[in-house]
Design a protein around this motif. Sequence first.
Motif, PDB file in Angstrom:
ATOM      1  N   ASN A  20      -9.707  -3.918 -15.738  1.00 39.53           N
ATOM      2  CA  ASN A  20      -9.954  -4.962 -16.461  1.00 39.53           C
ATOM      3  C   ASN A  20      -8.383  -5.054 -17.420  1.00 39.53           C
ATOM      4  OD1 ASN A  20     -12.131  -6.366 -15.729  1.00 39.53           O
ATOM      5  ND2 ASN A  20     -13.371  -5.031 -17.057  1.00 39.53           N
ATOM      6  N   SER A  21      -7.834  -3.898 -17.531  1.00 39.36           N
ATOM      7  CA  SER A  21      -6.672  -3.664 -18.160  1.00 39.36           C
ATOM      8  C   SER A  21      -5.555  -4.647 -17.728  1.00 39.36           C
ATOM      9  CB  SER A  21      -6.235  -2.271 -18.070  1.00 39.36           C
ATOM     10  OG  SER A  21      -4.898  -2.246 -18.730  1.00 39.36           O
ATOM     11  N   LEU A  25      -1.887   1.184 -14.298  1.00 41.96           N
ATOM     12  CA  LEU A  25      -2.066   2.437 -14.417  1.00 41.96           C
ATOM     13  C   LEU A  25      -1.655   3.473 -13.080  1.00 41.96           C
ATOM     14  CD1 LEU A  25      -5.608   2.801 -16.311  1.00 41.96           C
ATOM     15  CD2 LEU A  25      -3.217   2.811 -17.209  1.00 41.96           C
ATOM     16  N   ALA A  26      -0.803   4.041 -13.208  1.00 43.08           N
ATOM     17  CA  ALA A  26      -0.278   4.679 -11.875  1.00 43.08           C
ATOM     18  C   ALA A  26      -1.447   5.496 -11.106  1.00 43.08           C
ATOM     19  CB  ALA A  26       0.911   5.738 -12.403  1.00 43.08           C
ATOM     20  N   GLY A  27      -2.208   6.048 -11.905  1.00 40.32           N
ATOM     21  CA  GLY A  27      -3.320   6.721 -11.197  1.00 40.32           C
ATOM     22  C   GLY A  27      -4.413   5.822 -10.438  1.00 40.32           C
ATOM     23  N   ASP A  28      -4.324   4.497 -10.509  1.00 38.65           N
ATOM     24  CA  ASP A  28      -5.219   3.618  -9.795  1.00 38.65           C
ATOM     25  C   ASP A  28      -4.319   2.846  -8.752  1.00 38.65           C
ATOM     26  OD1 ASP A  28      -7.201   4.094 -11.635  1.00 38.65           O
ATOM     27  OD2 ASP A  28      -6.792   2.507 -13.151  1.00 38.65           O
ATOM     28  N   ILE A  29      -2.946   2.814  -8.823  1.00 36.39           N
ATOM     29  CA  ILE A  29      -2.208   2.068  -8.014  1.00 36.39           C
ATOM     30  C   ILE A  29      -2.024   2.969  -6.498  1.00 36.39           C
ATOM     31  CG2 ILE A  29       0.111   1.272  -7.382  1.00 36.39           C
ATOM     32  CD1 ILE A  29       0.583   0.658 -10.205  1.00 36.39           C
ATOM     33  N   ALA A  30      -2.357   2.227  -5.415  1.00 41.27           N
ATOM     34  CA  ALA A  30      -2.091   2.688  -4.032  1.00 41.27           C
ATOM     35  C   ALA A  30      -0.660   2.431  -3.625  1.00 41.27           C
ATOM     36  CB  ALA A  30      -3.217   2.138  -3.018  1.00 41.27           C
ATOM     37  N   SER A  31      -0.326   1.055  -3.802  1.00 37.33           N
ATOM     38  CA  SER A  31       1.079   0.944  -3.324  1.00 37.33           C
ATOM     39  C   SER A  31       1.621  -0.351  -4.081  1.00 37.33           C
ATOM     40  CB  SER A  31       0.971   0.466  -1.821  1.00 37.33           C
ATOM     41  OG  SER A  31       0.032  -0.559  -1.729  1.00 37.33           O
ATOM     42  N   MET A  49      12.496 -12.205  -7.900  1.00 40.96           N
ATOM     43  CA  MET A  49      11.723 -11.094  -7.155  1.00 40.96           C
ATOM     44  C   MET A  49      10.346 -11.262  -7.869  1.00 40.96           C
ATOM     45  SD  MET A  49      13.923  -9.841  -5.114  1.00 40.96           S
ATOM     46  CE  MET A  49      12.910  -8.290  -4.615  1.00 40.96           C
ATOM     47  N   THR A  50       9.356 -10.735  -7.224  1.00 37.02           N
ATOM     48  CA  THR A  50       7.837 -10.567  -7.605  1.00 37.02           C
ATOM     49  C   THR A  50       7.618  -9.230  -7.032  1.00 37.02           C
ATOM     50  OG1 THR A  50       7.007 -11.643  -5.955  1.00 37.02           O
ATOM     51  CG2 THR A  50       7.525 -12.966  -7.908  1.00 37.02           C
ATOM     52  N   ALA A  51       6.485  -8.452  -7.873  1.00 36.38           N
ATOM     53  CA  ALA A  51       6.036  -7.318  -7.534  1.00 36.38           C
ATOM     54  C   ALA A  51       4.485  -7.368  -7.560  1.00 36.38           C
ATOM     55  CB  ALA A  51       6.544  -6.141  -8.232  1.00 36.38           C
ATOM     56  N   VAL A  52       3.640  -6.847  -6.469  1.00 37.33           N
ATOM     57  CA  VAL A  52       2.206  -6.905  -6.417  1.00 37.33           C
ATOM     58  C   VAL A  52       1.825  -5.550  -6.129  1.00 37.33           C
ATOM     59  CG1 VAL A  52       0.266  -7.939  -5.293  1.00 37.33           C
ATOM     60  CG2 VAL A  52       2.285  -9.338  -5.565  1.00 37.33           C
ATOM     61  N   ALA A  53       0.816  -5.293  -7.020  1.00 34.25           N
ATOM     62  CA  ALA A  53       0.284  -3.704  -6.999  1.00 34.25           C
ATOM     63  C   ALA A  53      -0.892  -3.888  -6.128  1.00 34.25           C
ATOM     64  CB  ALA A  53       0.199  -2.907  -8.001  1.00 34.25           C
ATOM     65  N   SER A  54      -1.178  -2.989  -5.172  1.00 38.17           N
ATOM     66  CA  SER A  54      -2.404  -2.884  -4.727  1.00 38.17           C
ATOM     67  C   SER A  54      -3.259  -1.370  -5.383  1.00 38.17           C
ATOM     68  CB  SER A  54      -2.417  -2.648  -3.131  1.00 38.17           C
ATOM     69  OG  SER A  54      -1.671  -3.740  -2.519  1.00 38.17           O
ATOM     70  N   TYR A  55      -4.541  -1.542  -5.550  1.00 32.46           N
ATOM     71  CA  TYR A  55      -5.220  -0.517  -6.107  1.00 32.46           C
ATOM     72  C   TYR A  55      -6.090   0.194  -5.360  1.00 32.46           C
ATOM     73  CZ  TYR A  55      -3.006  -2.649 -10.384  1.00 32.46           C
ATOM     74  OH  TYR A  55      -2.168  -3.330 -11.362  1.00 32.46           O
ATOM     75  N   THR A  56      -6.629   1.285  -5.827  1.00 36.19           N
ATOM     76  CA  THR A  56      -7.664   1.838  -5.208  1.00 36.19           C
ATOM     77  C   THR A  56      -9.201   1.556  -5.807  1.00 36.19           C
ATOM     78  OG1 THR A  56      -7.812   3.741  -6.879  1.00 36.19           O
ATOM     79  CG2 THR A  56      -6.327   4.009  -4.984  1.00 36.19           C
ATOM     80  N   ASN A  57     -10.103   1.869  -5.143  1.00 33.82           N
ATOM     81  CA  ASN A  57     -11.675   1.768  -5.612  1.00 33.82           C
ATOM     82  C   ASN A  57     -11.818   0.149  -5.759  1.00 33.82           C
ATOM     83  OD1 ASN A  57     -11.743   4.337  -6.080  1.00 33.82           O
ATOM     84  ND2 ASN A  57     -10.821   4.318  -8.004  1.00 33.82           N
ATOM     85  N   GLY A  58     -11.290  -0.649  -4.786  1.00 36.87           N
ATOM     86  CA  GLY A  58     -11.416  -2.016  -4.763  1.00 36.87           C
ATOM     87  C   GLY A  58     -11.296  -2.816  -5.713  1.00 36.87           C
ATOM     88  N   VAL A  59     -10.218  -2.711  -6.724  1.00 37.83           N
ATOM     89  CA  VAL A  59      -9.732  -3.361  -7.550  1.00 37.83           C
ATOM     90  C   VAL A  59      -8.858  -4.367  -7.164  1.00 37.83           C
ATOM     91  CG1 VAL A  59      -8.039  -3.321  -9.721  1.00 37.83           C
ATOM     92  CG2 VAL A  59      -9.893  -1.376  -9.495  1.00 37.83           C
ATOM     93  N   PRO A  60      -8.758  -5.583  -7.422  1.00 29.88           N
ATOM     94  CA  PRO A  60      -7.989  -6.544  -7.096  1.00 29.88           C
ATOM     95  C   PRO A  60      -6.510  -6.472  -7.163  1.00 29.88           C
ATOM     96  CG  PRO A  60      -9.573  -7.645  -8.036  1.00 29.88           C
ATOM     97  CD  PRO A  60      -9.847  -6.225  -8.375  1.00 29.88           C
ATOM     98  N   ASP A  61      -5.767  -7.015  -6.108  1.00 24.65           N
ATOM     99  CA  ASP A  61      -4.028  -6.803  -6.230  1.00 24.65           C
ATOM    100  C   ASP A  61      -3.813  -7.437  -7.449  1.00 24.65           C
ATOM    101  OD1 ASP A  61      -4.279  -5.556  -3.624  1.00 24.65           O
ATOM    102  OD2 ASP A  61      -3.285  -7.239  -2.769  1.00 24.65           O
TER     103      ASP A  61
END
Length: 203
Positions: A20-21, A25-31, A49-61
């Motif tokens: 919800n933050s 957080l670098a530890g939660d990001i997959a790519s 330019m835009t940047a989208v982060a994909s996260y671990t543990n099912g967190v939405p992009d």
Amino acid sequence: MYSRGILIAAAWLLVGCGENSNTPLAGDIASIAVEANATTFYATQNVQMTAVASYTNGVPDSNVTEFIDWSESNSSIATVDVSGLVAGASDGGDVEITGSYNQFFDTAVIHVHALTSVTLSIENNETNLSQEQTLQLQALGTFDDNTTLDVTESMTWILGNAGESNATLEQNGTLYTGDANGTLDINVTRYDVNASLTVTVMP
């Protein structure tokens, strides 16, 4: 009892820093994936330019553009600012725009068409003007693929020979002859590409 309360508060704090933050957080990001809103553009234009982060543990992009450090591979072709806005430069060609966050990064390739020449024209094709006239000038730019675009508001406009008159030339190409008497030199420039036009103002 007091220690238990501290532990519970700490646990809630850790949860609040999770999915919800608003801060990645670098530890939660997959790519991280970066993308431009156009893969080809002309040197007098901009690309975002835009940047989208994909996260671990099912967190939405999540869109993380504001947290990204941006860089370009060749500043003579294009430059990118801290917000991810890419501006063309003097040279044409392919440029790599890289977005990074900690150890994560991605690169997009953008092609920039260089400005090669500019021509000037004046409203109604008038070059013999009277005092107190207001006219609109236009700058047409030709690029390295032979495309011609209106670059009037992308150029730097310079008024010469104005002397002590109150003649003015705005950066949108609007000329006011004022009380000038004689010739006025109109010049535009960008990326070392120049054009000029001389008009005569009579009382």
